[in-house]
Design a protein around this motif. Structure first.
Motif, PDB file in Angstrom:
ATOM      1  N   UNK A 186       0.816  -1.215   0.000  1.00 30.88           N
ATOM      2  CA  UNK A 186       0.000   0.000   0.000  1.00 30.88           C
ATOM      3  C   UNK A 186       0.846   1.259   0.000  1.00 30.88           C
ATOM      4  N   UNK A 187       2.061   1.161   0.488  1.00 29.33           N
ATOM      5  CA  UNK A 187       2.955   2.308   0.507  1.00 29.33           C
ATOM      6  C   UNK A 187       3.815   2.407  -0.748  1.00 29.33           C
ATOM      7  N   UNK A 269      17.605  -2.260   5.051  1.00 37.66           N
ATOM      8  CA  UNK A 269      17.076  -2.377   6.401  1.00 37.66           C
ATOM      9  C   UNK A 269      16.730  -3.837   6.680  1.00 37.66           C
ATOM     10  N   UNK A 270      17.032  -4.290   7.894  1.00 35.46           N
ATOM     11  CA  UNK A 270      16.781  -5.666   8.316  1.00 35.46           C
ATOM     12  C   UNK A 270      16.126  -5.630   9.686  1.00 35.46           C
ATOM     13  N   UNK A 671       0.278  -4.057  15.899  1.00 34.81           N
ATOM     14  CA  UNK A 671       1.669  -3.779  16.269  1.00 34.81           C
ATOM     15  C   UNK A 671       2.586  -3.849  15.050  1.00 34.81           C
ATOM     16  N   UNK A 672       2.272  -4.684  14.077  1.00 37.70           N
ATOM     17  CA  UNK A 672       3.072  -4.709  12.850  1.00 37.70           C
ATOM     18  C   UNK A 672       2.910  -3.412  12.060  1.00 37.70           C
ATOM     19  N   UNK A 673       1.695  -2.938  11.990  1.00 36.00           N
ATOM     20  CA  UNK A 673       1.468  -1.670  11.280  1.00 36.00           C
ATOM     21  C   UNK A 673       2.184  -0.519  11.969  1.00 36.00           C
ATOM     22  N   UNK A 678       7.073   3.396  12.628  1.00 35.33           N
ATOM     23  CA  UNK A 678       8.238   3.890  13.359  1.00 35.33           C
ATOM     24  C   UNK A 678       9.502   3.769  12.517  1.00 35.33           C
ATOM     25  N   UNK A 679       9.687   2.624  11.857  1.00 34.18           N
ATOM     26  CA  UNK A 679      10.965   2.366  11.187  1.00 34.18           C
ATOM     27  C   UNK A 679      11.013   2.937   9.775  1.00 34.18           C
ATOM     28  N   UNK A 680       9.862   3.176   9.134  1.00 35.01           N
ATOM     29  CA  UNK A 680       9.864   3.697   7.758  1.00 35.01           C
ATOM     30  C   UNK A 680       9.314   5.113   7.672  1.00 35.01           C
TER      31      UNK A 680
END
Length: 767
Positions: A186-187, A269-270, A671-673, A678-680
Motif C-alpha cells: 500500500x505504501x 534495512x533488516x 503492532x506490525x502496522x 516507526x521504522x519507515x
C-alpha cells in the motif's frame, strides 16, 4: 496478349490514367469494414500460380518497433488497435495508396484489390483470397482487443515498478507475514520474492530461533505451494518478476540466520540485530542480569526471579545452596502460619493448597499417621537463615571461613528430608508457638533485604527449562532438588550444559483462580545510542486449568499459547474466561476497575514493565552488534505477583504474529502496522503518527572532550662526524675473539668511525 498485359511492363505501357478513365471502372464488391493493423503480421498465403513466377514481390512496410524494452517477462502477444480511416472514407473503399501497391502486379500482397483489365477468373480468385485474408485478420484483431486488459495491467505494473526502483522501495519477506506484505504494498513497495530453503539454527536445540519460527515453517510450505500455482495475471506477481534482479532495501525475515546480514549495504534495512543471545536466550538473560548493578542503580532481584545455569559445577553448587536456604525459610513460614495449631494435631493444609481446585489435588504421599517433628528442626532453620542474613549484609567478610558455623552435609540432608515431610507429607512441628517470635523476626529481616521472599512461597518450586528453546518446549516444574539434578545429569546431549533453573513464582496474581502471564512488545531501533520503543497495548494468556501447587502439570503453570492451544479448557475453570484463553490489556484494566484496583495498571504494572525492559537492554547493549540500518521487535513475558508487581520471565526474538485468536488477530496486526510507521514513516517525518508506540528510552549523546593540539618542541645538538682519523697502532696483535668483530659492523655500521655516515644531524622542530 493476356500474358503480356500481365507482365511487369503493364504500368509503363498503360501510362498514368486520368480521373476520367477511372470513373467508368466498375467498383469491386464491397469488403468488410475491417481496418487492418499496421503492426499486425498478416497470415502468409501463397499467391496465385498464374502470376507467382513473373510478378515481382512488393516490399512490405516495416513493422514499427515496440517501445517497451525487452525484459525477462514476456507480455501477452497483443498489439494496439489500428488507426481509424480518414474522415469521409466510405466503408469498403480502398485506402490511399492501395492502387499504387496494386500496380505491382496481379501477384501483389493479399487483401489488395486487383487491377482492372485482368481476366475474370483471375480476378475472382484474387478477390476470394482478399476476403479470406480480411476474415482471418479480423479474428486475430478481436483476439488482440480482448487481451488488452492484460496489456494495460502490464503497463501499470511496469510504471509502478519503475517508480519503486527509482525510490528504492524493493522489499523481501521470509516467513508468514501477510500484514507486513500488505502494508508495504500500500505504501508503493514492490516485493522481491525470496526463493531459498531456510537455514538451520545455529545449534541443534534451537538457539537463535524465535518463537514464531515453528508456526511460520508450517505456513511457509503452504505459501510456497500457493506461489507455485499462482496465476501470472496477478499484478503483484508481475511486479515481483520485474524486480527479480534488483536489490531489496527492506528485509523482514523470521530468523536472523536466513540472511547474511554482514553482506548487506548500509541502505538495506533488516528486522534483526546480531548477537542478541545475551537477552533473547534464557541462559543469556540469566547470566547477564547479574551485571545490572554495573549499568544502573537497580537490583535485578527486584524484577527478575533468580536463575542459575546448570552447566558448571559452581552454578550447580549455588543453586543447591539457594534451594536449601529457601527450604529453611519455608520452615520458618510454616511455623508463623501454624502458630495457633494445638499440640500433637496435624496442621491444616498450606494456603496455596486451600485455594486450589479440590478435584485436582493429589492424595498425600503416604497414609501413615501424622509425625511430630522436634523443635531442633526449627533451630537448624533459624541458624541457616541467620547465616544467610549475614551474607546479605556482608557480615561474613570479617569472619574466617573456618569459624563459620555452617551445617554439615549430613545435617543438610536431614533438614531437607524433614522439610519434605513437613510440606509435602503429614508431618508437623510440635508446639510451634514457642518459636513464633524468633521465626517472625528473622522473616522480617530477610524480607527487608531480599525482595523475592514473597514469591518463594512454601513449596520451593523451581522451573527447569532448556537455555535456548522457545514456545515452552521441555519446560518442567519440580520441587525436589535431587530430581532436578538427576534430570540435568541424565541429559547426555551436547546441550546438557545449557539447562537453567529459575525460581517459580508461587504466589501469582490469579484471575478467577487461574494463572496468566502478559505478552508485552517493545521495539529497538538503535543500540548506539540505545533507543527503545514501548508498546502501549499487550495481551494476557490464561492457562486452561485452575491454579494449584499440588499438581505441577504444565497445563496449569505454563501459559504459552503454543502449549495451551493443544489443550481443552478444563470444566473446573471459570466460565467467565474466554474459550480462547486471552484478554487484551484493556479488558484486564476493566476487570481491575470493577474490583476497585483500576489504578494498579497505570501506577504499578505498566511503569514497572517499562523499567524492567530498560534495565535489561542496558545490560545487553555491549553485547549486541549495533548495525545502524537494523531494527527488531521483541516480545517480553511478565507474571504478576499477588501485589501486582510484574516479574520479567523471558524475552523472545521474532515473537509470533499469527492470528491464532481474535485477540492476536487484532493486536498482532496493529503492532506490525505501528512498527512500519516507526521504522519507515518516521525516517522522512519525525512528527508522523507512530501508533501505540511510545519512546521508552533514548540514550543521551555523550559529548566528547575538546581536543587541543599539543605544542611539543624537541631541541638538541646534531651528531657530527669526527674531523680527525684515529692513527693506526703498530705491532698490535688481536685475540681471536676480537677478530670476530665484523658482525658488529654489520649490525651497527655507525659504531666504527670509518663507516659512519657523513654529517648525520638529528634536530627536531615543533610538532
Amino acid at each position: 496478349m493476356a500474358r503480356a498485359a500481365r507482365g511487369p511492363g503493364l504500368r509503363s505501357a498503360a501510362g498514368p490514367r486520368s480521373p476520367a478513365d477511372r470513373s467508368p471502372e466498375p467498383s469491386p464488391p464491397p469488403r468488410r469494414d475491417t481496418p487492418t493493423c499496421g503492426s499486425a503480421r498478416r497470415p502468409r498465403r501463397r499467391r496465385p500460380r498464374s502470376s507467382r513466377s513473373r510478378a515481382p514481390r512488393s516490399t512490405p512496410p516495416a513493422r514499427p518497433r515496440n517501445p517497451t524494452p525487452r525484459t525477462g517477462l514476456r507480455p501477452a502477444r497483443s498489439r494496439p488497435p489500428p488507426p481509424a480511416p480518414p474522415l469521409g472514407t466510405r466503408r469498403g473503399a480502398a485506402r490511399p495508396g492501395a492502387g499504387a501497391r496494386a500496380g505491382a502486379g496481379a501477384g501483389g500482397r493479399k487483401g489488395e484489390l486487383p487491377e482492372p483489365g485482368m481476366e475474370p477468373g483471375e480476378r475472382k480468385r484474387l478477390l476470394s483470397a482478399s476476403w479470406e485474408g480480411d476474415w482471418r485478420e479480423e479474428n486475430k484483431l478481436k483476439r488482440d482487443v480482448s487481451s488488452s486488459p492484460k496489456l494495460d495491467r502490464y503497463k501499470m505494473a511496469r510504471q509502478l515498478t519503475e517508480k519503486a526502483i527509482k525510490d528504492k522501495k524493493i522489499f523481501s519477506i521470509h516467513g508468514h507475514y501477510p500484514v507486513i506484505r500488505a502494508l508495504l504494498r500500500r505504501k508503493g513497495w514492490v516485493e522481491k520474492k525470496l526463493h531459498f530453503l531456510p537455514k538451520g539454527s545455529v545449534n541443534g536445540d534451537g538457539e537463535g530461533e524465535g518463537e514464531g519460527a515453528a508456526e511460520s515453517k508450517r505456513t511457509e510450505g503452504r505459501e510456497s505451494q500457493e506461489v507455485a500455482f499462482e496465476e501470472t495475471d496477478d499484478i503483484h506477481d508481475v511486479m515481483s518478476r520485474l524486480v527479480r534482479n534488483e536489490i531489496p532495501y527492506f528485509l523482514w525475515t523470521i530468523k536472523r540466520d536466513s540472511i547474511d546480514y554482514h553482506s548487506l549495504s548500509g541502505e538495506q534495512m533488516l528486522n534483526h540485530y546480531g548477537k542478541t543471545a545475551s537477552f533473547t536466550t534464557k541462559i543469556g538473560l540469566c547470566l547477564n542480569m547479574r551485571n545490572l548493578p554495573w549499568y544502573a542503580q537497580a537490583n535485578p532481584d527486584a524484577f527478575f526471579p533468580r536463575c542459575y545455569g546448570l552447566g558448571s559445577d559452581s552454578e550447580k553448587q549455588e543453586f543447591l545452596d539457594d534451594f536449601r536456604r529457601t527450604a529453611a525459610a519455608s520452615i520458618l513460614k510454616w511455623v508463623v502460619s501454624h502458630q495457633r495449631c494445638p499440640r500433637n494435631q496435624a496442621p491444616s493444609r498450606p494456603k496455596e493448597a486451600q485455594d486450589a481446585d479440590p478435584g485436582s489435588q493429589k492424595a498425600p504421599e503416604n497414609n501413615s499417621k501424622p509425625v511430630g517433628l522436634s523443635g531442633q528442626l526449627v533451630d537448624m532453620a533459624c541458624q541457616v537463615c541467620q547465616a544467610y542474613l549475614g551474607q546479605l549484609e556482608h557480615e561474613d567478610i570479617d569472619v574466617a571461613k573456618d569459624a563459620a558455623k555452617d551445617l554439615t552435609e549430613e545435617q543438610w540432608k536431614e533438614l531437607t528430608q524433614q522439610y519434605y515431610a513437613l510440606i509435602h507429607g503429614k508431618a508437623f512441628i510440635s508446639n510451634p508457638r514457642t518459636h513464633f517470635s524468633q521465626c517472625q523476626a528473622l522473616l522480617n529481616k530477610i524480607s527487608s533485604v531480599s525482595p523475592q521472599t514473597e514469591i518463594d512461597g512454601l513449596r520451593n518450586v523451581w522451573i527447569v527449562k532448556p537455555a535456548a528453546k522457545s514456545r515452552g518446549r521441555d519446560i518442567v516444574c519440580m520441587n525436589r532438588v535431587e530430581e532436578i539434578l538427576e534430570l540435568v545429569a541424565a541429559d547426555h546431549l551436547s546441550a546438557k550444559d545449557k539447562w537453567v533453573v529459575q525460581k517459580y513464582i508461587e504466589t501469582p496474581l490469579l484471575i478467577y483462580d487461574t494463572k496468566f502471564d502478559i505478552r508485552q512488545w517493545f521495539l529497538v531501533t538503535d543500540w548506539n545510542p540505545l533507543t527503545i520503543w514501548f508498546y502501549k497495548e499487550s495481551y494476557l494468556r490464561f492457562s486452561t486449568r485452575r491454579f494449584s501447587l499440588d499438581d505441577l502439570d504444565g497445563a496449569i503453570h505454563l501459559c504459552n499459547n503454543s502449549i495451551q492451544k493443544h489443550l481443552k479448557v478444563d470444566k473446573g475453570r471459570s466460565p467467565l474466561l474466554p474459550y480462547h484463553s486471552m484478554w487484551t490489556s484493556t479488558r484486564f484494566q476493566e476487570y481491575l476497575q470493577k474490583r476497585g484496583r483500576g489504578s494498579a495498571w497505570g501506577s504499578v504494572i505498566y511503569p514497572a514493565m517499562k523499567q524492567a525492559i530498560a534495565h535489561a537492554m542496558k545490560v545487553a547493549q555491549d553485547h549486541v552488534e549495533p548495525r545502524k540500518s537494523s531494527f527488531e521487535l521483541y516480545g517480553a513475558d511478565f507474571i504478576l505477583g499477588h501485589d501486582f508487581k510484574p516479574w520479567l520471565i523471558e524475552i523472545n526474538s521474532s515473537p509470533t504474529m499469527h492470528a491464532s485468536t481474535p485477540v492476536t488477530a487484532q493486536l498482532c496486526a496493529q503492532v506490525q502496522e505501528d512498527t512500519i510507521k516507526v521504522v519507515l514513516d518516521r525516517k522522512g517525518d519525525r512528527s508522523c503518527d507512530i501508533g501505540n508506540f511510545e519512546l521508552l528510552w533514548k540514550q543521551p549523546a555523550v559529548d566528547l572532550p575538546p581536543v587541543y593540539g599539543s605544542d611539543l618542541c624537541v631541541e638538541g645538538v646534531g651528531v657530527r662526524k669526527g674531523k680527525k682519523q684515529m692513527p693506526p697502532i703498530p705491532h698490535l696483535r688481536f685475540s681471536p675473539a676480537l677478530l670476530d668483530a665484523q658482525p658488529l659492523k654489520a649490525r651497527c655500521p655507525t659504531a666504527m668511525p670509518d663507516l659512519a655516515p657523513g654529517h648525520l644531524k638529528l634536530k627536531y622542530g615543533k610538532v
